[in-house]
Design an enzyme around this catalytic site. Structure first.
Site, PDB file in Angstrom:
ATOM      1  N   TYR A 113      51.500  43.660  46.790  1.00 13.74           N
ATOM      2  CA  TYR A 113      51.040  43.903  45.422  1.00 13.74           C
ATOM      3  C   TYR A 113      51.610  42.839  44.474  1.00 13.74           C
ATOM      4  O   TYR A 113      50.877  42.236  43.684  1.00 13.74           O
ATOM      5  CB  TYR A 113      51.499  45.304  45.011  1.00 13.74           C
ATOM      6  CG  TYR A 113      51.204  45.715  43.589  1.00 13.74           C
ATOM      7  CD1 TYR A 113      49.918  46.087  43.191  1.00 13.74           C
ATOM      8  CD2 TYR A 113      52.227  45.777  42.632  1.00 13.74           C
ATOM      9  CE1 TYR A 113      49.664  46.499  41.879  1.00 13.74           C
ATOM     10  CE2 TYR A 113      51.976  46.189  41.326  1.00 13.74           C
ATOM     11  CZ  TYR A 113      50.689  46.543  40.960  1.00 13.74           C
ATOM     12  OH  TYR A 113      50.442  46.957  39.671  1.00 13.74           O
TER      13      TYR A 113
ATOM     14  N   LYS B   5      49.549  40.095  42.195  1.00 13.42           N
ATOM     15  CA  LYS B   5      49.679  40.055  40.729  1.00 13.42           C
ATOM     16  C   LYS B   5      50.205  38.688  40.277  1.00 13.42           C
ATOM     17  O   LYS B   5      49.822  38.190  39.216  1.00 13.42           O
ATOM     18  CB  LYS B   5      50.599  41.173  40.238  1.00 13.42           C
ATOM     19  CG  LYS B   5      49.999  42.576  40.363  1.00 13.42           C
ATOM     20  CD  LYS B   5      48.785  42.779  39.466  1.00 13.42           C
ATOM     21  CE  LYS B   5      48.449  44.252  39.274  1.00 13.42           C
ATOM     22  NZ  LYS B   5      47.173  44.447  38.547  1.00 13.42           N
TER      23      LYS B   5
HETATM   24  N1  LIG Z   1      50.984  52.417  36.292  1.00 10.20           N
HETATM   25  C1  LIG Z   1      51.902  51.456  36.327  1.00 10.20           C
HETATM   26  O1  LIG Z   1      53.128  51.713  36.400  1.00 10.20           O
HETATM   27  C2  LIG Z   1      51.468  50.012  36.282  1.00 10.20           C
HETATM   28  C3  LIG Z   1      52.476  49.036  36.141  1.00 10.20           C
HETATM   29  C4  LIG Z   1      52.105  47.698  36.083  1.00 10.20           C
HETATM   30  C5  LIG Z   1      50.785  47.342  36.162  1.00 10.20           C
HETATM   31  N2  LIG Z   1      49.815  48.307  36.315  1.00 10.20           N
HETATM   32  C6  LIG Z   1      48.422  47.860  36.406  1.00 10.20           C
HETATM   33  O2  LIG Z   1      47.656  48.505  35.405  1.00 10.20           O
HETATM   34  C7  LIG Z   1      46.291  48.562  35.838  1.00 10.20           C
HETATM   35  C8  LIG Z   1      45.772  49.974  35.611  1.00 10.20           C
HETATM   36  O3  LIG Z   1      46.443  50.880  36.461  1.00 10.20           O
HETATM   37  P1  LIG Z   1      46.751  52.394  36.077  1.00 10.20           P
HETATM   38  O4  LIG Z   1      48.206  52.524  36.010  1.00 10.20           O
HETATM   39  O5  LIG Z   1      45.905  52.809  34.927  1.00 10.20           O
HETATM   40  O6  LIG Z   1      46.349  53.142  37.408  1.00 10.20           O
HETATM   41  P2  LIG Z   1      44.999  53.858  37.883  1.00 10.20           P
HETATM   42  O7  LIG Z   1      44.656  54.946  36.935  1.00 10.20           O
HETATM   43  O8  LIG Z   1      45.240  54.169  39.312  1.00 10.20           O
HETATM   44  O9  LIG Z   1      43.905  52.709  37.756  1.00 10.20           O
HETATM   45  C9  LIG Z   1      43.540  51.808  38.750  1.00 10.20           C
HETATM   46  C10 LIG Z   1      42.051  51.651  38.638  1.00 10.20           C
HETATM   47  O10 LIG Z   1      41.597  50.589  39.484  1.00 10.20           O
HETATM   48  C11 LIG Z   1      40.357  50.988  39.983  1.00 10.20           C
HETATM   49  N3  LIG Z   1      39.960  50.310  41.217  1.00 10.20           N
HETATM   50  C12 LIG Z   1      40.606  50.308  42.416  1.00 10.20           C
HETATM   51  N4  LIG Z   1      39.839  49.648  43.319  1.00 10.20           N
HETATM   52  C13 LIG Z   1      38.704  49.243  42.671  1.00 10.20           C
HETATM   53  C14 LIG Z   1      37.543  48.555  43.053  1.00 10.20           C
HETATM   54  N5  LIG Z   1      37.362  48.108  44.317  1.00 10.20           N
HETATM   55  N6  LIG Z   1      36.590  48.323  42.126  1.00 10.20           N
HETATM   56  C15 LIG Z   1      36.720  48.766  40.855  1.00 10.20           C
HETATM   57  N7  LIG Z   1      37.801  49.450  40.422  1.00 10.20           N
HETATM   58  C16 LIG Z   1      38.779  49.680  41.329  1.00 10.20           C
HETATM   59  C17 LIG Z   1      40.506  52.475  40.275  1.00 10.20           C
HETATM   60  O11 LIG Z   1      39.203  53.003  40.368  1.00 10.20           O
HETATM   61  P3  LIG Z   1      38.916  54.551  40.758  1.00 10.20           P
HETATM   62  O12 LIG Z   1      39.188  55.304  39.483  1.00 10.20           O
HETATM   63  O13 LIG Z   1      37.477  54.515  41.165  1.00 10.20           O
HETATM   64  O14 LIG Z   1      39.882  54.896  41.862  1.00 10.20           O
HETATM   65  C18 LIG Z   1      41.313  52.928  39.084  1.00 10.20           C
HETATM   66  O15 LIG Z   1      40.477  53.385  38.030  1.00 10.20           O
HETATM   67  C19 LIG Z   1      46.279  48.125  37.284  1.00 10.20           C
HETATM   68  O16 LIG Z   1      45.865  46.778  37.363  1.00 10.20           O
HETATM   69  C20 LIG Z   1      47.736  48.246  37.696  1.00 10.20           C
HETATM   70  O17 LIG Z   1      48.044  47.375  38.765  1.00 10.20           O
HETATM   71  C21 LIG Z   1      50.136  49.631  36.355  1.00 10.20           C
END
Ligand SMILES: NC(=O)c1ccc[n+]([C@@H]2O[C@H](COP(=O)([O-])OP(=O)(O)OC[C@H]3O[C@@H](n4cnc5c(N)ncnc54)[C@H](OP(=O)(O)O)[C@@H]3O)[C@@H](O)[C@H]2O)c1
Length: 243
Positions: free
Chosen positions: A148, A152
């Site tokens: 991951y 990133k």
């Molecule tokens: N949460 C944290 O602590 C954190 C920290 C640093 C960075 N981030 C980044 O923030 C961003 C948002 O994450 P989040 O925390 O809001 O988590 P999340 O709710 O799990 O969101 C991830 C999203 O990515 C979508 N996704 C996965 N595979 C995909 C594909 N093939 N095509 C289109 N969409 C796809 C998922 O779609 P589905 O809804 O269909 O499953 C989900 O809606 C991500 O890039 C994550 O890496 C998060």
């Protein structure tokens, strides 16, 4: 009305970004792999903010569809926001390349495939911007999540190059390095409260940073200093740590 295209719009952070942009007068192009799930969000945004909202099917790893997807958008986007991400199971990724590949594709190659079309379009129109939600995991490889983190890191380097290229045409690129955020991605994890943000706060920070034309945002802000410390640990010491 300016339009924001949000890719990965079913994510918790994406939904908060949709509220933030709608509240500030944007129309929305919400794209996700299950667009039907976006219906309640779209209708709420329409009722609360009179925002013009369109929902679209989009799969980050269906590269062949990306050009047609982008060129047939119902409105020209002013800001394109990549939020889709996949943390994956790091133990599984060590043993099963398909898991590692999905991590790489959703976080990096999918973004490149779509954002290259967006960059060419915005450069031609000499307007607008791109926001990429990367991660603090990009700053240093750790044993707990290096598939991951490396995806990133590639994404952040790509965004840095795009920013450099698009500056001359007045197109702004914002890279976002969130630390821990309480979302579906981190559900069930024990997160330290002082280092953990709510997605609503992340969305507010992102909106503000984009309009101030910041280049790199850490959210919470304290992560800039946490990562500075982590990056400054010499490798001979770092490799011995259980991080
Ligand atoms: N949460 C944290 O602590 C954190 C920290 C640093 C960075 N981030 C980044 O923030 C961003 C948002 O994450 P989040 O925390 O809001 O988590 P999340 O709710 O799990 O969101 C991830 C999203 O990515 C979508 N996704 C996965 N595979 C995909 C594909 N093939 N095509 C289109 N969409 C796809 C998922 O779609 P589905 O809804 O269909 O499953 C989900 O809606 C991500 O890039 C994550 O890496 C998060």
């Amino acid at each position: 009305m300016p339009y924001a295209l949000i890719l990965g719009a079913n994510s918790d952070i994406a939904q908060c970004l949709a509220y933030e942009f709608a509240r500030n007068g944007y129309g929305l192009l919400l794209a996700a792999r299950d667009a039907a799930r976006l219906a309640p969000l779209a209708s709420d945004l329409g009722i609360r903010y009179k925002s013009d909202v369109h929902t679209l099917e989009f799969d980050a790893v269906d590269y062949a569809s990306h050009y047609a997807f982008y060129t047939r958008l119902p409105k020209q986007p002013d800001v394109v926001i990549w939020v889709a991400g996949y943390l994956g199971d790091s133990d599984k990724a060590r043993a099963d390349f398909h898991e590692a590949l999905n991590v790489i594709e959703v976080n990096y190659t999918g973004a490149v495939s779509l954002l290259d079309h967006a960059a060419n379009d915005l450069e031609k129109r000499q307007t607008g911007g791109i926001i990429g939600i990367s991660s603090v995991a990009a700053d240093r490889g750790r044993q707990s999540n290096y598939h991951y983190g490396s995806a990133k890191a590639a994404f952040s380097t790509y965004l840095s190059g795009l920013r450099n290229r698009l500056y001359a045409s007045g197109v702004h690129v914002l890279t976002v390095h969130p630390g821990y955020v309480r979302t579906r991605m981190t559900a069930g994890m024990k997160l330290p409260a002082p280092l953990t943000a709510m997605p609503e706060a992340v969305a507010r920070d992102v909106y503000r940073a984009y309009h101030k034309k910041r280049n790199l945002l850490y959210t919470k802000w304290i992560w800039r200093w946490v990562m500075l410390v982590i990056k400054s640990i010499p490798e001979p010491i770092f490799k011995r740590l259980k991080l």
